[in-house]
Write an enzyme that holds these catalytic residues in place. Structure first.
Site, PDB file in Angstrom:
ATOM      1  N   HIS A  81       0.871  -1.188   0.000  1.00 57.61           N
ATOM      2  CA  HIS A  81       0.000   0.000   0.000  1.00 57.61           C
ATOM      3  C   HIS A  81       0.901   1.230   0.000  1.00 57.61           C
ATOM      4  O   HIS A  81       1.556   1.538   1.001  1.00 57.61           O
ATOM      5  CB  HIS A  81      -0.898  -0.017   1.241  1.00 57.61           C
ATOM      6  CG  HIS A  81      -2.056   0.936   1.173  1.00 57.61           C
ATOM      7  ND1 HIS A  81      -1.898   2.300   1.119  1.00 57.61           N
ATOM      8  CD2 HIS A  81      -3.398   0.705   1.169  1.00 57.61           C
ATOM      9  CE1 HIS A  81      -3.089   2.885   1.092  1.00 57.61           C
ATOM     10  NE2 HIS A  81      -4.016   1.934   1.109  1.00 57.61           N
ATOM     11  N   THR A 123      -9.515  16.587 -53.312  1.00 62.34           N
ATOM     12  CA  THR A 123     -10.513  15.803 -52.585  1.00 62.34           C
ATOM     13  C   THR A 123     -10.415  14.377 -53.085  1.00 62.34           C
ATOM     14  O   THR A 123     -10.230  14.146 -54.287  1.00 62.34           O
ATOM     15  CB  THR A 123     -11.941  16.351 -52.797  1.00 62.34           C
ATOM     16  OG1 THR A 123     -12.260  16.322 -54.195  1.00 62.34           O
ATOM     17  CG2 THR A 123     -12.050  17.791 -52.298  1.00 62.34           C
ATOM     18  N   HIS A 124     -10.514  13.416 -52.177  1.00 58.45           N
ATOM     19  CA  HIS A 124     -10.322  11.999 -52.509  1.00 58.45           C
ATOM     20  C   HIS A 124      -8.925  11.750 -53.082  1.00 58.45           C
ATOM     21  O   HIS A 124      -8.703  10.748 -53.774  1.00 58.45           O
ATOM     22  CB  HIS A 124     -11.378  11.517 -53.516  1.00 58.45           C
ATOM     23  CG  HIS A 124     -12.785  11.752 -53.087  1.00 58.45           C
ATOM     24  ND1 HIS A 124     -13.479  10.877 -52.272  1.00 58.45           N
ATOM     25  CD2 HIS A 124     -13.618  12.794 -53.342  1.00 58.45           C
ATOM     26  CE1 HIS A 124     -14.688  11.351 -52.049  1.00 58.45           C
ATOM     27  NE2 HIS A 124     -14.802  12.513 -52.685  1.00 58.45           N
ATOM     28  N   SER A 173      18.604   2.253 -44.174  1.00 58.97           N
ATOM     29  CA  SER A 173      19.834   1.463 -44.041  1.00 58.97           C
ATOM     30  C   SER A 173      20.242   0.832 -45.366  1.00 58.97           C
ATOM     31  O   SER A 173      21.409   0.482 -45.559  1.00 58.97           O
ATOM     32  CB  SER A 173      19.631   0.366 -42.990  1.00 58.97           C
ATOM     33  OG  SER A 173      18.608  -0.535 -43.409  1.00 58.97           O
ATOM     34  N   LYS A 230      17.133   7.942 -49.691  1.00 61.82           N
ATOM     35  CA  LYS A 230      15.836   8.144 -49.062  1.00 61.82           C
ATOM     36  C   LYS A 230      15.801   9.351 -48.118  1.00 61.82           C
ATOM     37  O   LYS A 230      16.693   9.543 -47.291  1.00 61.82           O
ATOM     38  CB  LYS A 230      15.435   6.898 -48.276  1.00 61.82           C
ATOM     39  CG  LYS A 230      15.190   5.680 -49.140  1.00 61.82           C
ATOM     40  CD  LYS A 230      13.830   5.742 -49.817  1.00 61.82           C
ATOM     41  CE  LYS A 230      12.749   5.335 -48.833  1.00 61.82           C
ATOM     42  NZ  LYS A 230      11.419   5.389 -49.459  1.00 61.82           N
ATOM     43  N   GLU A 252       5.469  10.864 -39.395  1.00 59.38           N
ATOM     44  CA  GLU A 252       4.948   9.525 -39.127  1.00 59.38           C
ATOM     45  C   GLU A 252       4.956   9.235 -37.622  1.00 59.38           C
ATOM     46  O   GLU A 252       4.043   8.573 -37.106  1.00 59.38           O
ATOM     47  CB  GLU A 252       5.783   8.492 -39.878  1.00 59.38           C
ATOM     48  CG  GLU A 252       5.551   8.531 -41.384  1.00 59.38           C
ATOM     49  CD  GLU A 252       6.516   7.677 -42.170  1.00 59.38           C
ATOM     50  OE1 GLU A 252       6.228   7.413 -43.338  1.00 59.38           O
ATOM     51  OE2 GLU A 252       7.578   7.288 -41.610  1.00 59.38           O
TER      52      GLU A 252
END
Length: 435
Positions: A71, A143-144, A266, A271, A278
């Site tokens: 406790h 849109t879409h 890697s 990249k 993200e």
């Protein structure tokens, strides 16, 4: 929250040491209230205030007692009691564990929300700057995921700004509604306390009295904190998702910062990935999950059980810490955001001016052409433009049905993207006033 996503202010705020310091702060406020009511002598109060502390030795003693008691509040009380053996009967007098825990938790959540609101204010200022700077930066509205009509990058930032203002309002309301404590005893009936003790102690702590408590402060207050944080985190995910989409190779209009020496893969040295955006999205999902747990903590048995307690030890520190982290991370993204204005113009050209179809439709209707007929006329030209990869203006100019109503000059004017943005000042004025 793991160290990777924890900034120093929140690491300190949710540390075990800080928790016990706040428990002690609550206990001392109660002691001072008892003193005002004549239950604790002046000398005793002075000695209690002078001696009690939370240091490394105290933390060791709390840990020792908790292994025995199972406790934590009783372990804390015993460890502090060792520091004032002849006055320990005045310490935790009349209180139940939740009096201390919930009142101290309100202090922690107040501090957490204040820090988060400060970060929101920084983000708002940055978004306002970007909205004004990029007010006339024309880009394609989608849109879409498909070309719709032209907008400006500034208008996109202005939308984010207004949404974060609403989030700020929700966070402020959550701050107001979590700023309640309770010092009303085992089931909230003041059986061993006096409501005046609660009032005096909470007033010193800067908290309001929970009007009707049980053994705990009702957990709808805590759920509201997670709700406000959850919506704000979801807004950040929306903004970050937009940056991720606009950073795709096929779009290439925005790019999050890529610092010197940074590596994106890697295996693939070329990249540049939107890893920070993200990360914002991933942690926002985590925060929303904590809201579900907070809602499930509201319906407890009778005057309380402790099924909420174990969950709150995770969700409250983690949600506030993660929110602080992604707010600061998103500000960093905006500070170093790369904007490719040339690419925005080139991307608009990919749909051959088809974004003007609505303006051609409306102009034909203004000339008296029935809407369905006008729609069919424009759609036929639009499909021809797309299939033949030809400028929409040229196809319109060649169509005899269209030319019965529109001149070549009118068609050229309707294609001009600036014509879509004539009312942007009205939108800006609604949001920023004369800014």
């Amino acid at each position: 929250m793991i160290a990777r996503y924890t900034r120093k202010p929140f690491k300190e705020l949710w540390s075990e040491k800080r928790k016990f310091e706040l428990w002690l702060k609550v206990e001392l406020a109660v002691c001072r209230a008892w003193h005002k009511k004549g239950k604790i002598p002046t000398q005793a109060l002075q000695e209690i205030e002078r001696r009690v502390k939370v240091d490394e030795r105290t933390l060791e003693r709390i840990e020792y007692y908790e292994k025995i008691y199972k406790h934590d509040v009783l372990a804390f009380v015993s460890a502090i009691g060792e520091q004032i053996p002849e006055y320990s009967h005045y310490f935790h007098m009349g209180l139940t564990s939740s009096d201390v825990v919930d009142t101290a938790l309100a202090l922690q959540l107040k501090q957490a929300l204040n820090l988060i609101i400060e970060n929101v204010d920084r983000l708002l200022e940055r978004l306002k700057e970007l909205a004004l700077r990029e007010k006339d930066t024309i880009m394609m509205g989608r849109t879409h995921g498909v070309h719709a009509e032209p907008i400006t990058l500034g208008l996109k930032f202005l939308s984010w700004y207004q949404e974060m203002k609403r989030n700020r309002d929700r966070l402020v309301r959550a701050l107001e509604n979590i700023s309640y404590g309770k010092l009303s005893g085992a089931v909230g009936t003041y059986s061993n306390l006096d409501p005046e003790i609660e009032r005096l102690a909470l007033e010193e702590l800067g908290l309001k009295v929970e009007p009707v408590s049980t053994q705990i402060v009702p957990r709808d207050r805590h759920a509201e904190v997670l709700w406000a944080i959850g919506i704000a985190a979801t807004s950040l995910e929306r903004f970050a998702t937009e940056i991720r989409h606009l950073q795709r190779t096929e779009v290439g209009e925005l790019q999050e910062p890529f610092t010197e020496g940074q590596r994106g893969s890697s295996a693939m040295p070329h990249k540049k990935n939107p890893i920070h955006a993200e990360r914002v999205c991933g942690l926002a999902r985590l925060i929303r999950g904590y809201l579900t747990t907070a809602l499930e903590n509201v319906p407890l048995w009778h005057e309380r059980d402790i099924s909420h307690s174990s969950a709150e030890r995770v969700i409250l520190p983690d949600a506030t810490t993660a929110m602080d982290y992604i707010l600061n991370l998103f500000i960093q993204i905006l500070d170093g955001l790369v904007i490719d204005r040339d690419r925005m113009i080139k991307n608009m050209e990919l749909s051959f001016g088809l974004y003007a179809s609505s303006k051609v439709l409306v102009r034909l209707m203004e000339k008296g052409v029935p809407r369905d007929r006008a729609y069919d006329m424009v759609q036929a030209c639009a499909m021809k433009s797309w299939n033949q990869k030809r400028a929409f203006a040229d196809v319109l100019a060649e169509d005899q049905a269209i030319r019965e109503f529109l001149s070549v000059e009118e068609i050229r004017q309707l294609i001009d993207p600036k014509g879509f943005l004539k009312n942007i000042d009205v939108i800006y004025s609604r949001v920023l006033g004369s800014s």
